[in-house]
Write a protein that holds these residues in place. Structure first.
Motif, PDB file in Angstrom:
ATOM      1  N   LYS A  52      22.111  34.127 -42.178  1.00 56.34           N
ATOM      2  CA  LYS A  52      22.373  34.687 -43.504  1.00 56.34           C
ATOM      3  C   LYS A  52      22.794  33.619 -44.504  1.00 56.34           C
ATOM      4  N   TYR A  53      23.502  32.606 -44.022  1.00 51.94           N
ATOM      5  CA  TYR A  53      23.866  31.519 -44.934  1.00 51.94           C
ATOM      6  C   TYR A  53      22.609  30.775 -45.391  1.00 51.94           C
ATOM      7  N   ALA A  54      21.677  30.547 -44.472  1.00 50.26           N
ATOM      8  CA  ALA A  54      20.413  29.894 -44.838  1.00 50.26           C
ATOM      9  C   ALA A  54      19.650  30.745 -45.848  1.00 50.26           C
ATOM     10  N   LEU A  55      19.609  32.052 -45.616  1.00 45.41           N
ATOM     11  CA  LEU A  55      18.866  32.940 -46.509  1.00 45.41           C
ATOM     12  C   LEU A  55      19.524  33.061 -47.883  1.00 45.41           C
ATOM     13  N   GLN A  56      20.836  32.920 -47.950  1.00 45.17           N
ATOM     14  CA  GLN A  56      21.507  32.919 -49.258  1.00 45.17           C
ATOM     15  C   GLN A  56      21.071  31.716 -50.086  1.00 45.17           C
ATOM     16  N   ASN A  57      20.850  30.591 -49.410  1.00 49.09           N
ATOM     17  CA  ASN A  57      20.433  29.373 -50.108  1.00 49.09           C
ATOM     18  C   ASN A  57      18.936  29.350 -50.396  1.00 49.09           C
ATOM     19  N   PHE A  58      18.162  30.064 -49.603  1.00 50.24           N
ATOM     20  CA  PHE A  58      16.705  30.101 -49.783  1.00 50.24           C
ATOM     21  C   PHE A  58      16.280  31.565 -49.762  1.00 50.24           C
ATOM     22  N   ASP A  59      16.597  32.263 -50.855  1.00 47.68           N
ATOM     23  CA  ASP A  59      16.470  33.716 -50.846  1.00 47.68           C
ATOM     24  C   ASP A  59      15.073  34.227 -51.149  1.00 47.68           C
ATOM     25  N   ASP A  60      14.082  33.333 -51.104  1.00 50.83           N
ATOM     26  CA  ASP A  60      12.693  33.776 -51.226  1.00 50.83           C
ATOM     27  C   ASP A  60      11.892  33.312 -49.999  1.00 50.83           C
ATOM     28  N   SER A  61      12.603  33.098 -48.893  1.00 53.38           N
ATOM     29  CA  SER A  61      11.969  32.552 -47.699  1.00 53.38           C
ATOM     30  C   SER A  61      11.342  33.644 -46.834  1.00 53.38           C
ATOM     31  N   ILE A  62      10.621  33.189 -45.814  1.00 55.59           N
ATOM     32  CA  ILE A  62      10.053  34.074 -44.788  1.00 55.59           C
ATOM     33  C   ILE A  62      10.888  33.887 -43.529  1.00 55.59           C
ATOM     34  N   CYS A  63      11.252  34.981 -42.891  1.00 61.81           N
ATOM     35  CA  CYS A  63      12.146  34.921 -41.731  1.00 61.81           C
ATOM     36  C   CYS A  63      11.543  35.727 -40.579  1.00 61.81           C
ATOM     37  N   PHE A  64      11.119  35.022 -39.528  1.00 64.99           N
ATOM     38  CA  PHE A  64      10.626  35.682 -38.322  1.00 64.99           C
ATOM     39  C   PHE A  64      11.769  35.764 -37.311  1.00 64.99           C
ATOM     40  N   VAL A  65      12.103  36.975 -36.897  1.00 59.63           N
ATOM     41  CA  VAL A  65      13.185  37.172 -35.936  1.00 59.63           C
ATOM     42  C   VAL A  65      12.581  37.406 -34.553  1.00 59.63           C
ATOM     43  N   CYS A  66      12.932  36.530 -33.615  1.00 58.36           N
ATOM     44  CA  CYS A  66      12.455  36.639 -32.234  1.00 58.36           C
ATOM     45  C   CYS A  66      13.476  37.472 -31.458  1.00 58.36           C
ATOM     46  N   VAL A  67      13.073  38.660 -31.016  1.00 52.75           N
ATOM     47  CA  VAL A  67      14.048  39.667 -30.581  1.00 52.75           C
ATOM     48  C   VAL A  67      14.130  39.858 -29.065  1.00 52.75           C
ATOM     49  N   ASP A  68      13.541  38.961 -28.290  1.00 48.30           N
ATOM     50  CA  ASP A  68      13.512  39.160 -26.832  1.00 48.30           C
ATOM     51  C   ASP A  68      14.766  38.671 -26.112  1.00 48.30           C
ATOM     52  N   SER A  69      15.634  37.952 -26.794  1.00 46.77           N
ATOM     53  CA  SER A  69      16.826  37.415 -26.130  1.00 46.77           C
ATOM     54  C   SER A  69      17.973  37.330 -27.130  1.00 46.77           C
ATOM     55  N   GLY A  95       9.756  39.293 -40.632  1.00 44.84           N
ATOM     56  CA  GLY A  95       8.774  39.625 -39.614  1.00 44.84           C
ATOM     57  C   GLY A  95       9.463  39.623 -38.264  1.00 44.84           C
ATOM     58  N   VAL A  96       8.883  40.288 -37.286  1.00 40.31           N
ATOM     59  CA  VAL A  96       9.460  40.351 -35.942  1.00 40.31           C
ATOM     60  C   VAL A  96       8.459  39.783 -34.946  1.00 40.31           C
ATOM     61  N   LEU A  97       8.971  38.992 -33.992  1.00 41.75           N
ATOM     62  CA  LEU A  97       8.150  38.432 -32.918  1.00 41.75           C
ATOM     63  C   LEU A  97       8.719  38.878 -31.585  1.00 41.75           C
ATOM     64  N   SER A  98       7.829  39.290 -30.676  1.00 37.17           N
ATOM     65  CA  SER A  98       8.268  39.672 -29.335  1.00 37.17           C
ATOM     66  C   SER A  98       7.130  39.451 -28.352  1.00 37.17           C
ATOM     67  N   GLU A  99       7.520  39.044 -27.144  1.00 36.73           N
ATOM     68  CA  GLU A  99       6.526  38.836 -26.089  1.00 36.73           C
ATOM     69  C   GLU A  99       6.429  40.029 -25.154  1.00 36.73           C
ATOM     70  N   ARG A 100       7.475  40.849 -25.115  1.00 37.19           N
ATOM     71  CA  ARG A 100       7.504  41.901 -24.090  1.00 37.19           C
ATOM     72  C   ARG A 100       8.132  43.219 -24.541  1.00 37.19           C
ATOM     73  N   MET A 101       8.332  43.438 -25.807  1.00 35.80           N
ATOM     74  CA  MET A 101       8.947  44.691 -26.244  1.00 35.80           C
ATOM     75  C   MET A 101       8.052  45.880 -25.881  1.00 35.80           C
ATOM     76  N   PRO A 102       8.624  46.921 -25.280  1.00 40.31           N
ATOM     77  CA  PRO A 102       7.844  48.124 -24.968  1.00 40.31           C
ATOM     78  C   PRO A 102       7.265  48.748 -26.238  1.00 40.31           C
ATOM     79  N   GLN A 103       6.129  49.408 -26.101  1.00 44.42           N
ATOM     80  CA  GLN A 103       5.440  49.978 -27.253  1.00 44.42           C
ATOM     81  C   GLN A 103       6.309  50.973 -28.011  1.00 44.42           C
TER      82      GLN A 103
END
Length: 330
Positions: A52-69, A95-103
């Protein structure tokens, strides 16, 4: 939520920074490197508490969240919703990235979160992941109008440059560099050697302890008082040099991000226990933010001017330079 203020114009010129949060080794060791090699300004943030600190400084960025761990899927969902509903991050694209999230859980994310950068399954070869993410980035103008990442070189001691002109060697004050060229200041007394389309046949650039000699052509020059500001374009640089420049640029960018994040406080929010109802609704853009965006107009205009100059077709100049070299060598 689509933003309708001046940020849209800024993004069209400057593009967006790309953050991979909690990345898997597949992302950090492969996809990230391929994106950087293709001139996307991409970074990894391993600890989500810095995000969130990074996004406050770059508030027009793209953020992919990897949610498997790191967190449970439910807790990652709450974290993403907290970004989505915070006015400070109204220009951030998630955006969200996952290798194994159930459907079933994937469907829940898609139905209940705003994901402008989509949901990408990463259980596929590296090249396919790269292509899918690249497509998402291009749709969301990640590069903007600029084609190459430019690093500012304020008093950077790791790099220096000299040009040999008519038997004399001139020190070049480097202002910035990309994989295709760099901007310099030289004395106005030698401005006649830095006119547009002038070919400089021997420019030495030292990165740390390695020196490369390349040819350059002058894209544009502007004399102001005792200083001539010029933009130089590399002519047929060897791949080893280009890769060294790219590596240098991202080493410096990574250092800057690390320095920024190390000075910040960690996000101590307990997202597992977070009550989403307490987040309210989407925030509004403040007047202060609008004034900051207006103040960026001059920077955008300057970058537009340089990027327009890079649209020049240098094929003829390169041919002419090669022919001159053949004539001189007899």
């Amino acid at each position: 939520m689509e933003r309708t203020d001046g940020t849209a114009d800024k993004v069209k010129i400057l593009g967006r920074k790309i953050f991979f949060v909690n990345p898997s080794s597949k992302i950090s060791n492969h996809v990230l490197l391929d994106l950087r090699d293709n001139e996307y300004e991409a970074y990894c943030i391993d600890d989500f508490r810095h995000v969130k600190y990074a996004l406050q400084n770059f508030d027009d960025s793209i953020c992919f969240v990897c949610v498997d761990s790191g967190l449970s899927y439910t807790t990652w969902y709450k974290f993403i919703k907290s970004v989505e509903f915070d006015a400070k991050f109204h220009g951030v694209l998630i955006g969200v990235l996952s290798e194994r999230m159930p459907q079933s859980k994937k469907d829940f994310f898609l139905l209940n979160t705003n994901l402008p950068c989509g949901f990408t399954m990463t259980n596929m070869p590296f090249k396919d992941i790269f292509k899918r993410i690249q497509k998402v980035l291009d749709i969301n103008e990640a590069k903007g109008k600029r084609k190459f990442i430019r690093l500012l070189l304020s008093m950077n001691k790791r790099i220096n440059a000299f040009a040999e002109i008519k038997g004399r060697v001139f020190s070049l004050e480097m202002l910035d560099i990309s994989s295709v060229g760099f901007a310099v200041n030289v004395s106005a007394s030698v401005a006649s050697s830095f006119v547009p389309k002038q070919v400089l046949k021997s420019v030495s650039i030292t990165l740390d302890k390695t020196t490369f000699t390349v040819q350059c052509v002058v894209l544009m020059s502007k004399v102001s008082g005792k200083v001539c500001n010029s933009v130089l374009y590399f002519l047929n640089p060897p791949d080893k040099f280009v890769q060294a420049v790219k590596a240098f640029i991202f080493e410096e960018l990574d250092k800057s991000l690390e320095k920024l994040l190390s000075a910040s406080s960690l996000d101590r929010t307990d997202y597992e226990s977070l009550d989403l109802d307490s987040l309210g609704t989407y925030g509004e853009i403040s007047e202060d933010e609008e004034l900051e965006e207006i103040a960026e107009a001059e920077e955008i205009e300057e970058i537009e001017e340089i990027e327009e100059a890079t649209e020049v077709d240098f094929s003829k100049i390169i041919v002419e330079a090669d022919e001159e070299g053949e004539d001189e060598n007899g």
